[in-house]
Design a protein around this motif. Structure first.
Motif, PDB file in Angstrom:
ATOM      1  N   ARG A 120       0.841  -1.204   0.000  1.00 13.44           N
ATOM      2  CA  ARG A 120       0.000   0.000   0.000  1.00 13.44           C
ATOM      3  C   ARG A 120       0.875   1.254   0.000  1.00 13.44           C
ATOM      4  O   ARG A 120       0.602   2.209  -0.715  1.00 13.44           O
ATOM      5  CB  ARG A 120      -0.947   0.004   1.197  1.00 13.44           C
ATOM      6  N   ALA A 121       1.959   1.243   0.797  1.00 18.44           N
ATOM      7  CA  ALA A 121       2.854   2.401   0.854  1.00 18.44           C
ATOM      8  C   ALA A 121       3.494   2.638  -0.514  1.00 18.44           C
ATOM      9  O   ALA A 121       3.585   3.777  -0.977  1.00 18.44           O
ATOM     10  CB  ALA A 121       3.921   2.193   1.919  1.00 18.44           C
ATOM     11  N   ALA A 122       3.917   1.579  -1.189  1.00 15.20           N
ATOM     12  CA  ALA A 122       4.516   1.712  -2.520  1.00 15.20           C
ATOM     13  C   ALA A 122       3.485   2.228  -3.523  1.00 15.20           C
ATOM     14  O   ALA A 122       3.797   3.074  -4.368  1.00 15.20           O
ATOM     15  CB  ALA A 122       5.081   0.362  -2.981  1.00 15.20           C
ATOM     16  N   TYR A 123       2.263   1.747  -3.423  1.00 17.19           N
ATOM     17  CA  TYR A 123       1.189   2.197  -4.317  1.00 17.19           C
ATOM     18  C   TYR A 123       0.987   3.709  -4.177  1.00 17.19           C
ATOM     19  O   TYR A 123       0.944   4.437  -5.168  1.00 17.19           O
ATOM     20  CB  TYR A 123      -0.102   1.441  -3.988  1.00 17.19           C
ATOM     21  N   TYR A 124       0.874   4.183  -2.940  1.00 12.90           N
ATOM     22  CA  TYR A 124       0.659   5.619  -2.709  1.00 12.90           C
ATOM     23  C   TYR A 124       1.873   6.449  -3.114  1.00 12.90           C
ATOM     24  O   TYR A 124       1.724   7.545  -3.641  1.00 12.90           O
ATOM     25  CB  TYR A 124       0.266   5.887  -1.257  1.00 12.90           C
ATOM     26  N   ALA A 125       3.064   5.941  -2.887  1.00 12.81           N
ATOM     27  CA  ALA A 125       4.267   6.667  -3.307  1.00 12.81           C
ATOM     28  C   ALA A 125       4.302   6.803  -4.824  1.00 12.81           C
ATOM     29  O   ALA A 125       4.633   7.867  -5.354  1.00 12.81           O
ATOM     30  CB  ALA A 125       5.518   5.942  -2.801  1.00 12.81           C
ATOM     31  N   ASN A 126       3.937   5.754  -5.536  1.00 10.01           N
ATOM     32  CA  ASN A 126       3.892   5.803  -6.997  1.00 10.01           C
ATOM     33  C   ASN A 126       2.825   6.787  -7.482  1.00 10.01           C
ATOM     34  O   ASN A 126       3.045   7.521  -8.442  1.00 10.01           O
ATOM     35  CB  ASN A 126       3.634   4.421  -7.594  1.00 10.01           C
ATOM     36  N   ARG A 127       1.673   6.792  -6.828  1.00  8.38           N
ATOM     37  CA  ARG A 127       0.606   7.728  -7.213  1.00  8.38           C
ATOM     38  C   ARG A 127       1.097   9.168  -7.074  1.00  8.38           C
ATOM     39  O   ARG A 127       0.894   9.982  -7.967  1.00  8.38           O
ATOM     40  CB  ARG A 127      -0.636   7.534  -6.328  1.00  8.38           C
ATOM     41  N   ARG A 128       1.717   9.473  -5.936  1.00 16.78           N
ATOM     42  CA  ARG A 128       2.221  10.840  -5.722  1.00 16.78           C
ATOM     43  C   ARG A 128       3.304  11.189  -6.756  1.00 16.78           C
ATOM     44  O   ARG A 128       3.332  12.298  -7.280  1.00 16.78           O
ATOM     45  CB  ARG A 128       2.729  11.002  -4.302  1.00 16.78           C
ATOM     46  N   ALA A 129       4.191  10.236  -7.051  1.00 13.73           N
ATOM     47  CA  ALA A 129       5.235  10.475  -8.051  1.00 13.73           C
ATOM     48  C   ALA A 129       4.632  10.724  -9.432  1.00 13.73           C
ATOM     49  O   ALA A 129       5.206  11.453 -10.246  1.00 13.73           O
ATOM     50  CB  ALA A 129       6.200   9.289  -8.099  1.00 13.73           C
ATOM     51  N   ASP A 130       3.478  10.135  -9.697  1.00 12.60           N
ATOM     52  CA  ASP A 130       2.785  10.326 -10.976  1.00 12.60           C
ATOM     53  C   ASP A 130       1.975  11.615 -11.008  1.00 12.60           C
ATOM     54  O   ASP A 130       1.363  11.925 -12.026  1.00 12.60           O
ATOM     55  CB  ASP A 130       1.850   9.146 -11.266  1.00 12.60           C
ATOM     56  N   GLY A 131       1.934  12.348  -9.895  1.00  8.15           N
ATOM     57  CA  GLY A 131       1.221  13.620  -9.872  1.00  8.15           C
ATOM     58  C   GLY A 131      -0.171  13.575  -9.279  1.00  8.15           C
ATOM     59  O   GLY A 131      -0.905  14.563  -9.360  1.00  8.15           O
ATOM     60  N   VAL A 132      -0.565  12.457  -8.681  1.00  4.93           N
ATOM     61  CA  VAL A 132      -1.882  12.373  -8.055  1.00  4.93           C
ATOM     62  C   VAL A 132      -1.855  13.170  -6.751  1.00  4.93           C
ATOM     63  O   VAL A 132      -0.953  13.005  -5.934  1.00  4.93           O
ATOM     64  CB  VAL A 132      -2.276  10.907  -7.784  1.00  4.93           C
ATOM     65  N   LEU A 133      -2.823  14.064  -6.591  1.00  2.00           N
ATOM     66  CA  LEU A 133      -2.911  14.890  -5.392  1.00  2.00           C
ATOM     67  C   LEU A 133      -3.995  14.360  -4.466  1.00  2.00           C
ATOM     68  O   LEU A 133      -5.146  14.203  -4.894  1.00  2.00           O
ATOM     69  CB  LEU A 133      -3.258  16.339  -5.768  1.00  2.00           C
ATOM     70  N   ASP A 134      -3.642  14.084  -3.227  1.00  6.74           N
ATOM     71  CA  ASP A 134      -4.644  13.673  -2.245  1.00  6.74           C
ATOM     72  C   ASP A 134      -5.668  14.782  -2.099  1.00  6.74           C
ATOM     73  O   ASP A 134      -5.314  15.953  -1.930  1.00  6.74           O
ATOM     74  CB  ASP A 134      -3.990  13.397  -0.886  1.00  6.74           C
ATOM     75  N   GLY A 135      -6.942  14.421  -2.196  1.00  5.40           N
ATOM     76  CA  GLY A 135      -8.003  15.396  -2.007  1.00  5.40           C
ATOM     77  C   GLY A 135      -8.474  16.084  -3.272  1.00  5.40           C
ATOM     78  O   GLY A 135      -9.336  16.958  -3.212  1.00  5.40           O
ATOM     79  N   PHE A 136      -7.921  15.712  -4.456  1.00  3.35           N
ATOM     80  CA  PHE A 136      -8.347  16.369  -5.689  1.00  3.35           C
ATOM     81  C   PHE A 136      -9.816  16.047  -5.957  1.00  3.35           C
ATOM     82  O   PHE A 136     -10.246  14.914  -5.772  1.00  3.35           O
ATOM     83  CB  PHE A 136      -7.491  15.925  -6.877  1.00  3.35           C
ATOM     84  N   PRO A 137     -10.596  17.041  -6.392  1.00  2.00           N
ATOM     85  CA  PRO A 137     -12.022  16.814  -6.645  1.00  2.00           C
ATOM     86  C   PRO A 137     -12.279  15.710  -7.679  1.00  2.00           C
ATOM     87  O   PRO A 137     -11.441  15.436  -8.545  1.00  2.00           O
ATOM     88  CB  PRO A 137     -12.513  18.168  -7.161  1.00  2.00           C
ATOM     89  N   ASP A 138     -13.457  15.109  -7.585  1.00  2.00           N
ATOM     90  CA  ASP A 138     -13.807  13.960  -8.416  1.00  2.00           C
ATOM     91  C   ASP A 138     -14.031  14.292  -9.882  1.00  2.00           C
ATOM     92  O   ASP A 138     -13.630  13.531 -10.761  1.00  2.00           O
ATOM     93  CB  ASP A 138     -15.079  13.292  -7.877  1.00  2.00           C
ATOM     94  N   LEU A 139     -14.712  15.394 -10.155  1.00  2.00           N
ATOM     95  CA  LEU A 139     -15.107  15.702 -11.527  1.00  2.00           C
ATOM     96  C   LEU A 139     -14.559  17.056 -11.973  1.00  2.00           C
ATOM     97  O   LEU A 139     -14.678  18.048 -11.256  1.00  2.00           O
ATOM     98  CB  LEU A 139     -16.630  15.716 -11.663  1.00  2.00           C
ATOM     99  N   ILE A 140     -13.991  17.071 -13.153  1.00  2.00           N
ATOM    100  CA  ILE A 140     -13.511  18.295 -13.780  1.00  2.00           C
ATOM    101  C   ILE A 140     -14.512  18.613 -14.890  1.00  2.00           C
ATOM    102  O   ILE A 140     -14.712  17.804 -15.798  1.00  2.00           O
ATOM    103  CB  ILE A 140     -12.105  18.094 -14.376  1.00  2.00           C
ATOM    104  N   VAL A 141     -15.156  19.761 -14.784  1.00  2.00           N
ATOM    105  CA  VAL A 141     -16.167  20.176 -15.757  1.00  2.00           C
ATOM    106  C   VAL A 141     -15.602  21.364 -16.529  1.00  2.00           C
ATOM    107  O   VAL A 141     -15.323  22.410 -15.943  1.00  2.00           O
ATOM    108  CB  VAL A 141     -17.489  20.565 -15.056  1.00  2.00           C
TER     109      VAL A 141
END
Length: 132
Positions: free
Chosen positions: A49-70
């Motif tokens: 799980r820690a590796a998964y989250y580290a990879n997400r952050r490295a890919d630019g995923v921001l914790d708390g980003f809104p669900d839908l972009i309109v």
């Protein structure tokens, strides 16, 4: 809504919103889901799980980003955070939503088509009248 009826899940609400927006938004609009959910399988090891989250952050995923972009022509953007009836906004979401709002892009928490309609209308987005 009666307390005896089950309330829709966040995913069900989001799908209702997507169906409605496909009909109600002006032609040429784009709606995108920012897939930033949790790591899914609770059986994963703590290290996985820690590796998964580290990879997400490295890919630019921001914790708390809104669900839908309109995105609505000509260049109006609104971000929607979808929550179920009693869903709470996390501290990470509050902070990131404040930052995004401060950058000039409106962010709103919505729990229904009616709330999303009011938010988009308040942003000056013309909506077509539709029934779902």
């Amino acid at each position: 809504m009666s307390d005896l009826l089950p309330r829709p899940s966040e995913r069900e609400i989001q799908r209702q919103l997507l169906d409605w927006m496909a009909l109600a938004l002006p032609y040429g609009s784009v709606v995108h889901h920012a897939a930033n959910e949790a790591a899914g399988d609770p059986a994963r090891s703590k290290r996985a799980r820690a590796a998964y989250y580290a990879n997400r952050r490295a890919d630019g995923v921001l914790d708390g980003f809104p669900d839908l972009i309109v995105i609505v022509p000509p260049g109006k953007t609104v971000l929607l955070e979808v929550k179920k009836h009693n869903g709470r906004v996390s501290p990470e979401q509050v902070l990131l939503h404040q930052t995004i709002n401060g950058a000039g892009v409106p962010v709103a928490v919505v729990r229904s088509v009616e709330e999303a309609s009011a938010v988009l209308a308040a942003q000056g987005i013309p909506l077509r009248q539709v029934r779902l």
